[in-house]
Design an enzyme around this catalytic site. Sequence first.
Site, PDB file in Angstrom:
ATOM      1  N   ARG B 142      40.309  26.785  30.645  1.00 17.36           N
ATOM      2  CA  ARG B 142      40.783  27.719  31.659  1.00 17.36           C
ATOM      3  C   ARG B 142      42.206  28.125  31.295  1.00 17.36           C
ATOM      4  NH1 ARG B 142      39.771  25.191  37.522  1.00 17.36           N
ATOM      5  NH2 ARG B 142      40.710  27.162  38.171  1.00 17.36           N
ATOM      6  N   HIS B 143      42.657  29.243  31.830  1.00 23.36           N
ATOM      7  CA  HIS B 143      44.064  29.623  31.687  1.00 23.36           C
ATOM      8  C   HIS B 143      44.918  28.593  32.412  1.00 23.36           C
ATOM      9  CE1 HIS B 143      43.938  30.831  35.899  1.00 23.36           C
ATOM     10  NE2 HIS B 143      42.750  31.349  35.617  1.00 23.36           N
ATOM     11  N   ASN B 149      47.208  31.478  41.543  1.00 27.17           N
ATOM     12  CA  ASN B 149      46.715  30.117  41.782  1.00 27.17           C
ATOM     13  C   ASN B 149      47.651  29.413  42.754  1.00 27.17           C
ATOM     14  OD1 ASN B 149      45.682  29.421  38.342  1.00 27.17           O
ATOM     15  ND2 ASN B 149      44.559  30.354  40.014  1.00 27.17           N
ATOM     16  N   ARG B 195      46.707  36.165  32.549  1.00 25.38           N
ATOM     17  CA  ARG B 195      46.844  34.703  32.566  1.00 25.38           C
ATOM     18  C   ARG B 195      46.119  34.021  31.409  1.00 25.38           C
ATOM     19  NH1 ARG B 195      43.800  36.747  36.749  1.00 25.38           N
ATOM     20  NH2 ARG B 195      41.929  35.700  37.535  1.00 25.38           N
ATOM     21  N   GLU B 228      37.434  37.217  34.883  1.00 26.72           N
ATOM     22  CA  GLU B 228      36.914  36.442  36.015  1.00 26.72           C
ATOM     23  C   GLU B 228      35.956  37.291  36.850  1.00 26.72           C
ATOM     24  OE1 GLU B 228      35.829  33.947  37.170  1.00 26.72           O
ATOM     25  OE2 GLU B 228      37.393  32.717  38.104  1.00 26.72           O
ATOM     26  N   HIS B 294      38.144  31.955  32.557  1.00 27.84           N
ATOM     27  CA  HIS B 294      38.329  31.639  33.973  1.00 27.84           C
ATOM     28  C   HIS B 294      37.215  30.701  34.430  1.00 27.84           C
ATOM     29  CE1 HIS B 294      41.099  35.118  34.046  1.00 27.84           C
ATOM     30  NE2 HIS B 294      40.271  35.555  33.104  1.00 27.84           N
TER      31      HIS B 294
END
Lengths: 363, 363
Positions: B142-143, B149, B195, B228, B294
Amino acid sequence: AGMEKGRVAIFDSTNVSRKFRCEMVEELRSVVQSRSNVILVESVCEDPEIIQHNISATERSMPDYKGTESREEVVADYTARIQCFAARYEPLGDEDKVYSWIKTVDGGQQVILNKIFGYLPGRIASFVMNLHTFPKEIYLSRHGQSEYNLAQKIGGDSSLTAHGREYAVALAAHVHENVLRKFPRARLWTSTLRRTIETGELIRHEDVEVDGQPWITMRPRQWHALDEIHAGIFDGMTYDEIAEKDPEEFAMRKKNKLGYRYPRGESYLDVLQRLDTIVHELERQRDPILIISHQGILRIIYAYLMIDEIKSREESPHVAIPLNTIKVLRPHAYGCTCENLALLKSKAGPDGQTEKALDPPSH
Amino acid sequence: AGMEKGRVAIFDSTNVSRKFRCEMVEELRSVVQSRSNVILVESVCEDPEIIQHNISATERSMPDYKGTESREEVVADYTARIQCFAARYEPLGDEDKVYSWIKTVDGGQQVILNKIFGYLPGRIASFVMNLHTFPKEIYLSRHGQSEYNLAQKIGGDSSLTAHGREYAVALAAHVHENVLRKFPRARLWTSTLRRTIETGELIRHEDVEVDGQPWITMRPRQWHALDEIHAGIFDGMTYDEIAEKDPEEFAMRKKNKLGYRYPRGESYLDVLQRLDTIVHELERQRDPILIISHQGILRIIYAYLMIDEIKSREESPHVAIPLNTIKVLRPHAYGCTCENLALLKSKAGPDGQTEKALDPPSH
């Protein structure tokens, strides 16, 4: 010069002998680095029905025969040409294993792919496999006027206006009368957005039998790939609002309509990419297809089919796809023709909208 | 029962004789309507190097050989099996022209497609063409933590936080040390969102030479298909806000996470669809690949690869893909293994965010 504009070049010639083909590939290696970047394409056809069909298709559209009066003359000449090549032609086979090639037999009954590796060669192979020469009509239609059109807003997922529904009525009548009578197997593709689905909603879906098989006429198929270009953060705004709120973005788009990507949205180049599947499916289908979609999308499909008219990618975002009109496209062996049928005569809507509202803003 | 759950069934057997194959296809016609809905797949391999490679791959992972101690024993047994089948096997050819089949020769050097028509058969053919048995590692990450977030918002296109950048540093160090040393040709794929791009940004891109060819290490490739899942009208909101503003939608999603489509956005099923290209590319590549994407996307890719662990499509949207962790997947002939490497030891971020902010809301 063309090399800078694309990644694929097509060399169209008869390439009759193995010796000539080998020399050509070896010659090209200095330009393309690897042998596998030259793909030979061979179409072998021994099915007399397909040959006969191809001869008549060619006879109608081949530039070589322009002005030739007698049909018999053309058929005789073309048949002689085929026989002449058939006698001399050395087909691709075991001796050519070191080269990359695609061979299709009898219009796709069998396809042989030799040393086809990588993404682009794979897509080219898939494209070649889908090609056929059976004539079919393709109908392009924008959705009828939507609530957002009326409000001059872009994007969204609004319903049709009364005027838009009027177009849906006219479109259904046209399809029943002019398409389904001739082609009961004609297909219906829309985007997943309400305005295109509603535009096709009045077209009848009847259980019929075609060639002894059960068939539902114009069973709608919804494609995400046919959704309008996504305007990202500007979705739901009018162009005046965008120009006011973000003049810089507005100017950037004006400057490079093809490459400009809406912030968090799409560019026309993104749309080109996602229409890849649609174009492959369009080539593959032998039935006529009615596509009800959006101006931005239909521009690209139109530009793809009308390659003789739209000469560059840069022109494609500027093609005019008029409202309330169905475009009838007829691809043939050497190009494509287009006929525009305006289905709603009067430009004034039933609820007296302005001319401007009938020609809504488009991407 | 399985018939209701999917559109494709696989019958895995050796199908040695032409007679047996014909009987099988004719038998199945009562179920599948048309002969062309049964596709025979044949893989012919006479390249001794590939055979040798396959034997060692099999020896390591084939269930039949579990518990067998001696490597020599397994190789001898498997070689004998191959010879036994080779002597009796009747390959697909001219006599089978009436059937639909895909034949791959020497691991894809040549592919023959016979009577492969339609969208799904075409995708199956393309998938089979991309398969190979060369082992490679796939890294999923994942980033790092993003501004959104931290704010508990979903979607958007925000940058990394300080904590997220800390992960980017750790990831780059890990890649330089553990991936690029072993595999200079390893590749880097990200989504088009900031991201993920920022998370991979500290990985070095050096001009090197691999197998005598110039190569840029980890040259990043951005894929829209890795973006995403799009939350449509809820993009940029927190889950609390969604639950408050639209409890009905919130409940619908809870009930059917796989099929639920965000208004004007996507469902997990839409994501499955758009990951089709990624999965084909993932199979085709022989180089290791680091995918920085994502949670919603990695869940589906993980579920695809770890088919022994994730038994149904319905489970896939619930897979946990932890933050600050790299998943090392190693597909082999009979499945796939996964190793989790937590690259950031401390769960507490440098700026003292809560635990919750380090485990941000996900689709």
